[in-house]
Design a protein around this motif. Structure first.
Motif, PDB file in Angstrom:
ATOM      1  N   ASN B  47       0.837  -1.222   0.000  1.00  7.56           N
ATOM      2  CA  ASN B  47       0.000   0.000   0.000  1.00  7.56           C
ATOM      3  C   ASN B  47       0.863   1.260   0.000  1.00  7.56           C
ATOM      4  O   ASN B  47       0.734   2.093  -0.905  1.00  7.56           O
ATOM      5  CB  ASN B  47      -0.976   0.015   1.173  1.00  7.56           C
ATOM      6  N   THR B  88      -7.253  -1.772   4.272  1.00 11.77           N
ATOM      7  CA  THR B  88      -7.242  -3.216   4.073  1.00 11.77           C
ATOM      8  C   THR B  88      -8.354  -3.794   4.928  1.00 11.77           C
ATOM      9  O   THR B  88      -8.394  -3.572   6.133  1.00 11.77           O
ATOM     10  CB  THR B  88      -5.891  -3.812   4.498  1.00 11.77           C
ATOM     11  N   HIS B 143      -5.320 -14.989  -6.519  1.00 11.84           N
ATOM     12  CA  HIS B 143      -4.443 -16.006  -5.945  1.00 11.84           C
ATOM     13  C   HIS B 143      -4.650 -16.134  -4.441  1.00 11.84           C
ATOM     14  O   HIS B 143      -3.942 -16.878  -3.786  1.00 11.84           O
ATOM     15  CB  HIS B 143      -2.980 -15.735  -6.287  1.00 11.84           C
TER      16      HIS B 143
HETATM   17  C1  LIG Z   1      -3.355  -7.332   2.215  1.00 14.09           C
HETATM   18  C2  LIG Z   1      -2.565  -7.455   0.971  1.00 14.09           C
HETATM   19  N1  LIG Z   1      -2.488  -6.419   0.111  1.00 14.09           N
HETATM   20  C3  LIG Z   1      -1.789  -6.496  -1.033  1.00 14.09           C
HETATM   21  C4  LIG Z   1      -1.092  -7.615  -1.366  1.00 14.09           C
HETATM   22  C5  LIG Z   1      -0.284  -7.598  -2.638  1.00 14.09           C
HETATM   23  O1  LIG Z   1      -0.756  -8.483  -3.592  1.00 14.09           O
HETATM   24  P1  LIG Z   1       0.227  -9.147  -4.644  1.00 14.09           P
HETATM   25  O2  LIG Z   1       1.209  -9.956  -3.889  1.00 14.09           O
HETATM   26  O3  LIG Z   1      -0.654  -9.978  -5.516  1.00 14.09           O
HETATM   27  O4  LIG Z   1       0.880  -8.069  -5.414  1.00 14.09           O
HETATM   28  C6  LIG Z   1      -1.139  -8.727  -0.503  1.00 14.09           C
HETATM   29  C7  LIG Z   1      -0.421  -9.966  -0.777  1.00 14.09           C
HETATM   30  O5  LIG Z   1       0.647 -10.158  -1.036  1.00 14.09           O
HETATM   31  C8  LIG Z   1      -1.879  -8.635   0.696  1.00 14.09           C
HETATM   32  O6  LIG Z   1      -1.940  -9.656   1.544  1.00 14.09           O
END
Ligand SMILES: Cc1ncc(COP(=O)(O)O)c(C=O)c1O
Lengths: 470, 371
Positions: B47, B88, B143
């Motif tokens: 973030n 989140t 995923h």
């Molecule tokens: C709460 C949260 N935000 C963002 C992400 C980022 O996603 P990504 O790894 O697919 O880029 C993740 C996981 O890695 C996550 O758990």
């Protein structure tokens, strides 16, 4: 069909342990006024119905065509062992190999991927994958800005148009100016980066460039004078970013040899199936001097407490989970399984095998050029090319459509991707690789002759090349 | 949500897509003063990293003792410079954000937009729709929610949903449905308000087809997936709370995951979360994420998901309890773990001090292409 393993009895036992009647109690913290309306989804479908539905959709894609489409993603023969190894469940286990003691297989495979791509690019630091070639190119540009402390990027217009669009999107956020360097319009260098225009762009001392991005082979399949382009940007104090196609590196000079500081590219040609654009594999490599600027995971070799060789993610202080707003990039999930495919493909073929693929592709493309010349279709740009080139076909988009009726996917009409460039209005970008058959080439040439009303060669070919391959 | 783009290749790219759309939205209104994005301190690292990539300054917002965003601190930093807040939900503590309605209202009242990091949608399907609650944009990780396995780090896909305000700014090309029922891709330049492309072609198509198959197979029973995931996490949390060897900082129901701490254990035995995680390997379990979120001391973030059986959940709880006992009785056994893995603990400092990132030929005789 669901995939939830709990029985009603399991659920009841868990609820009892928690001392609640229903799972609703576990969602009681969602403010009542914000609770969801029901899911407007159909009931669960049996697996065979799901398969049938997807097969019906898939059947509406034409896969019977003799394909001469490249333009950023390429057909190659993939030894079946690549998929066999990828299917092994051991590769699917952990999310990220944060626990090296139980992830040595994944970590070593990444280290081998890094080593193989380093060998191909002649650059020592390879990040363990980005989303695709376009995103890797954008990351390379931001890297050049961080390393040079400058905020202007030059990009050749002979770089893939979608890469340039992606670059503009990333650059807008980062406050980086993107200036495009035109291509030469006529003469022997037509279709390659215009070096006079480049010199003019470099001379703008008000906003010195962080780097120059050029592609080898370029979007039109042509070979660029990379050493000269690199020397020009280095003289202006910027970094040189080479966008490369990895198979071609078996026969062309590697970026490290002509002075590129960063190489980016699409790794799909290395054993990854065409899949309507993804999942593919972003390649990003750089010189040792830039190791702390490169985004994405890096795996290093070390030892365990007993001195045994072991592998671990390293130099993590560049990454978002540690550095947060000061990270080199936000990348977290990457394309690791595809990096594994590339590593297996390269290991299976070896240096001679890869050179056979590259030389074979170039030879098939030359055969295609000869066949098209026979029906009166000439190249738009005269320079040397690898496995892809542009031919001049008036009304290329319409001709392309009519060729579909003959079972031919005639590459990419450039007017569809560069509608505003008069130089490209009649351009048709076509490609052949080692899997392109004589029958496919004959069919293409015959059908193109038919459509253009040219004198057709002797006879209509008898076999269509249904999808190629062997 | 009013519309969704399937283009982003992962959650982090989805975040960048969302924040760039928010940037474009403010600019389209001539509102150039909004240079800040508010990010709670418990947020995933992507973030704040995204915020920087999109050209904004990250303003960290502290959490309240209940794990949610501290409303007073939030009000204090909210203002005419606020472009957006990224929340989140459920949070990285595994908690549903208790003051979510107020947060959305406040940011909207200040002229900013509300972004939800919905990576963890798998906890709330059928219970909470971010669009209905007023979020303007969100990404979700296929995923994490729709069955895509991680191949040691990827691939995934990070689709982004948007409310009506952000539809004009969606990445190009969108898939359009023609009046005759056929589909086509937008042409280059067809929608100038778009933020542009985030990648070549159209997305991680193969991954998305898998996710679609998973959604079709579950249909409305997707709600059951979330229920089972939440039930399993609460059950496991309860088992550890009853035992008492580990600290459970938040008593209220968790969603798909929960935080446990080896804080007291560490104080009393010297055994840290890292040691517990390594010892779990000897018991045949992949350790949970540790030392995350960064705001919690000696943290273990435990996510059982809906697919582990009750037997496995019990065995995992038993293993953690047994390790806590070992920490008191035979601490060296724990400190030396793992004992059953192919390698022991690694010298990570050496790896970083003198990086060896590729194989090098030793003699020159291995030159790959002699001719
Ligand atoms: C709460 C949260 N935000 C963002 C992400 C980022 O996603 P990504 O790894 O697919 O880029 C993740 C996981 O890695 C996550 O758990």
């Amino acid at each position: 069909m669901g995939y939830a393993p709990h029985t009603h009895d399991d659920r009841r036992r868990m609820l009892e342990a928690l001392g609640i009647e229903s799972v609703d109690a576990l969602f009681a913290d969602i403010p009542p006024e914000l609770r969801s309306s029901p899911l407007r989804l159909s009931p669960p479908l049996p697996e065979q119905s799901v398969a049938a539905r997807l097969e019906r959709l898939a059947a509406r894609n034409r896969t019977d065509l003799a394909s001469f489409l490249g333009a950023g993603a390429y057909r190659h023969w993939t030894p079946p062992l690549v998929d066999q190894i990828l299917l092994r469940g051991e590769w699917y286990t952990a999310y990220t190999p944060y626990q090296p003691e139980v992830s040595q297989g994944t970590l070593q495979s990444i280290y081998e991927f890094q080593s193989l791509i380093a060998e191909l690019t002649g650059l020592d630091v390879v990040s363990a994958s980005h989303y695709d070639g376009a995103a890797a190119t954008a990351e390379a540009a931001l890297m050049a800005c961080r390393a040079s402390g400058r905020d202007r990027i030059l990009v050749s217009r002979a770089v893939h148009p979608q890469y340039r669009e992606t670059l503009r999107t990333y650059a807008a956020g980062a406050g980086v100016a993107v200036d495009e360097v035109p291509v030469v319009g006529e003469g022997p260098a037509a279709g390659t980066t215009d070096r006079t225009a480049l010199e003019r762009a470099l001379a703008d001392s008000a906003r010195p460039p962080a780097g120059l991005i050029a592609a080898q082979p370029n979007f039109f399949g042509l070979l660029e004078p990379m050493a000269e382009l690199g020397a020009a940007i280095h003289a202006a104090g910027g970094l040189f970013v080479a966008v490369v196609e990895p198979v071609s590196l078996a026969v062309l000079a590697p970026p490290g040899a002509y002075g590129a500081d960063i190489a980016a590219g699409e790794g799909q040609p290395l054993g990854i199936p065409l899949s309507y654009g993804g999942p593919y594999l972003g390649l990003l490599a750089c010189t040792n001097a830039l190791v702390r600027q490169i985004p994405g995971r890096l795996v290093g070799q070390t030892t365990d407490l007993d001195g045994r060789r072991a592998f671990v993610m390293t130099l993590r202080a560049r990454e978002q989970d540690i550095r947060r707003e000061r990270a080199a990039s936000n990348i977290c999930t990457n394309q690791a399984l595809l990096a594994l495919a590339a590593a297996v493909y390269l290991a299976a073929l070896g240096p001679h095998g890869l050179r056979d693929v590259a030389a074979g592709s170039a030879a098939r493309a030359a055969a295609l050029e000869r066949a098209l010349t026979e029906v009166g279709v000439e190249r738009l740009f005269p320079g040397p090319y690898f496995d892809e080139f542009v031919v001049r076909v008036p009304e290329a988009p319409a001709v392309h459509r009519r060729l579909l009726d003959h079972g031919v996917l005639a590459g990419l009409p450039l007017a569809l991707v560069e509608p505003d460039d008069p130089l490209l209005a009649d351009g048709l970008l076509v490609c052949a690789t080692e899997v392109t058959t004589d029958e496919e080439i004959e069919l293409f040439a015959w059908a193109l002759g038919e459509v253009l009303g040219a004198a057709a060669p002797r006879r209509q070919p008898t076999t269509a090349g249904a999808g190629g391959g062997r | 949500m009013a519309a969704v783009t399937l283009q982003p290749a992962a959650g982090a790219q989805g975040e960048l897509t969302g924040i760039l759309m928010i940037r474009a939205y403010h600019r389209s209104r001539g509102d150039l003063e909004r240079t800040e994005v508010l990010v709670p301190d418990s947020a995933h690292g992507t973030n704040p990293a995204t915020t920087s990539m999109a050209g904004f300054r990250t303003v960290n917002v502290p959490s309240a003792p209940d794990g949610g965003v501290d409303l007073d601190a939030f009000r204090a930093v909210l203002g005419p410079r606020t472009a957006a807040v990224m929340i989140t939900n459920p949070s990285t503590l595994g908690l549903f954000e208790p003051r979510i309605g107020e947060l959305i209202e406040l940011v909207h009242a200040a002229g900013g937009l509300a972004y939800m990091d919905g990576a963890n949608l798998n906890a709330i399907m059928g219970r909470f729709k971010p669009g209905e609650a007023g979020f303007d944009a969100m990404h979700f990780n296929v995923h994490k929610t729709f069955s895509t396995p991680h191949g040691g780090g990827g691939p995934g896909a990070g689709p982004v949903g948007v409310g009506p305000k952000l539809v004009p700014f969606l990445p190009t090309p969108r898939v359009l449905r023609e009046p005759d029922g056929t589909f086509r891709l937008e042409r280059p330049g067809e929608r100038p308000s778009s933020i542009g492309r985030l990648r070549s072609f159209v997305g991680n198509t193969g991954v998305l087809v898998r996710a679609y198959a998973y959604i079709l197979a579950h249909g409305r029973d997707l709600a059951l997936v979330s229920e089972d995931a939440v039930l399993a996490a609460n059950y496991l949390k309860h088992r550890l709370a009853v035992d008492g060897s580990y600290d459970i900082p938040f008593e209220r129901p968790c969603k798909h995951e929960f935080v446990a701490q080896a804080k007291t254990l560490h104080r009393e035995t010297g055994i840290r979360t890292l040691d517990v995680a390594k010892r779990l390997i000897d018991y045949g379990f992949h350790p949970p994420t540790i030392y995350f979120p960064l705001t919690v001391e000696e943290a273990m973030l435990i996510e059982p998901t809906e697919t582990e059986s009750l037997e496995t959940l019990d065995a995992f709880a038993d293993a953690l309890v047994a390790i806590a006992r070992e920490a008191r009785e035979t601490p060296d056994l724990v400190r030396g773990a793992p004992h059953t893995a192919p390698v022991r603990r690694l010298d990570e400092a050496a790896a970083a001090r003198k990086p060896n990132l590729r194989w090098q030929p030793l003699t020159g005789r291995e030159t790959p292409c002699p001719d």
